[in-house]
Motif scaffolding. Structure first.
Motif, mmCIF file in Angstrom:
data_model
loop_
_atom_site.group_PDB
_atom_site.id
_atom_site.type_symbol
_atom_site.label_atom_id
_atom_site.label_comp_id
_atom_site.label_asym_id
_atom_site.label_seq_id
_atom_site.Cartn_x
_atom_site.Cartn_y
_atom_site.Cartn_z
ATOM 1 N N ARG A 273 0.852 -1.197 0.000
ATOM 2 C CA ARG A 273 0.000 0.000 0.000
ATOM 3 C C ARG A 273 0.879 1.234 0.000
ATOM 4 N N SER B 123 3.728 2.554 2.361
ATOM 5 C CA SER B 123 2.940 2.790 3.573
ATOM 6 C C SER B 123 2.741 1.477 4.328
ATOM 7 N N GLN B 124 2.670 0.361 3.598
ATOM 8 C CA GLN B 124 2.416 -0.956 4.218
ATOM 9 C C GLN B 124 2.783 -2.045 3.218
#
Ligand code: ATP
Length: 323
Positions: free
Chosen positions: A31, A77-78
């Motif tokens: 992400r 982000s992830q």
């Protein structure tokens, strides 16, 4: 049968590849947000050693962001990204990675040879090893005879070839290319794809984004389509056709005048254009022509199209892929 876009997403990771050789690239639930905008919304995919993957998607789908995340140029982000079994966060993991960005990133006031030497040094090559690699690269991009000319004097296609060679000076196991053929004439595109085929035959995995669907169809082992930050299709072209539009042929007829009623077996896309779909062209086409003749319809033009990546892409995204 029409399937929803998600229905052909995500080729499963093969047991064999997992157990025998590490995957060249493995991404799980990646992400990436820019402020409130989620550019990547949970991408998972893998690439095997020596595999050639075309990464497609409409404008703004997230292709460049994905490449930037894999190459460490953008913070994720992830999610996890592994290269040959190692997280990209581990020291030296990126030694296996070559990146060719969308914009030309060569020095116009240096010669082809000097550019290659410069990028080779940046990747830690020195001395004889560096010179051997420069000679290999000049041969690979077929610019041995222009080695000592400034790249400012090169055509767009020649600059692109030097740009690509700069990304592989350190002989990476996987090469990412963001639009390597953008703005390049068809002949130079062929040459670039020939170069990439050679690398793949020698064992390098290739992931490239492109807006040229025909070449993506012909020159890749697998196609991954992303849209709105998600993988919406992942498979060989034949699998994608089977899972989406099916193997029928499309017959488009341009007729004289306008129709009062749409004949059986056809759809009308324009007042003077009919579309028919068939799994059995040899049997259906003569019947259709007879049917139209009996109705007094005169055919001006007839075009038969086999299902292609272009049709799959349109079916899945509802949009054309534009440069
Ligand atoms: P294209 O085919 O047009 O190059 P793409 O598939 O490569 O598009 P990205 O460039 O990855 O798409 O962009 C994905 C989304 O993220 C878009 O909505 C874009 O506007 C947004 N985006 C990309 N980079 C940034 C940034 N630096 N800041 C804010 N938003 C960004």
């Amino acid at each position: 049968m029409s399937l929803s876009p998600r229905s052909c997403a995500q080729e499963t990771v093969p047991e064999k590849a997992v157990s025998e050789k590490p995957l060249a690239l493995e991404i799980h639930d990646l992400r990436k947000s820019y402020g409130a905008h989620e550019a990547l919304r949970g991408i998972s995919l893998h690439i095997r050693p020596a595999e050639r993957i075309a990464l497609l998607g409409p404008n703004g789908a997230g292709k460049t962001t994905l490449i930037r995340c894999i190459s460490g140029r953008t913070e994720t982000s992830q999610g996890t990204i592994k290269l040959f079994g190692k997280s990209i966060r581990q020291p030296n993991a990126s030694m296996q990675l070559g990146v060719v960005p969308q914009e030309l990133a060569i020095y116009s006031d240096l010669t082809a040879r000097e550019n290659l030497e410069c990028f080779g040094r940046l990747h830690g090559l020195r001395g004889r090893k560096l010179q051997e690699r420069v000679l290999w690269a000049l041969k690979w991009i077929a610019l041995e005879d222009r080695a000592d000319d400034l790249t400012s004097q090169f055509s767009g296609g020649m600059k692109r070839r030097v740009n690509i060679a700069c990304g592989v000076m350190h002989a990476p196991g996987i090469l990412l290319l963001d639009e390597p053929t953008v703005g390049v004439d068809p002949q130079s595109r062929q040459r670039i794809f020939d170069m990439l085929d050679q690398l793949s035959l020698e064992g390098t995995s290739i992931l490239l984004t492109t807006h040229h669907l025909e070449e993506a169809e012909q020159r890749s082992d697998r196609i991954i389509i992303i849209d709105h930050g998600l993988v919406i299709a992942d498979g060989k072209i034949d699998q994608l056709i089977d899972q989406t539009i099916g193997r029928h042929k499309q017959v488009q007829l341009e007729i004289e005048g306008e129709l009062n009623a749409i004949p059986e077996n056809f759809q009308a896309t324009e007042p003077n254009t009919l579309l028919g779909f068939t799994h059995n062209l040899a049997d259906d086409l003569p019947l259709w022509i007879q049917q139209l003749t009996e109705m007094g319809v005169r055919i001006k033009n007839l075009e038969v199209q086999s299902p292609s990546l272009h049709h799959v892409f349109l079916h899945l995204t509802g949009r054309e892929l534009r440069e």
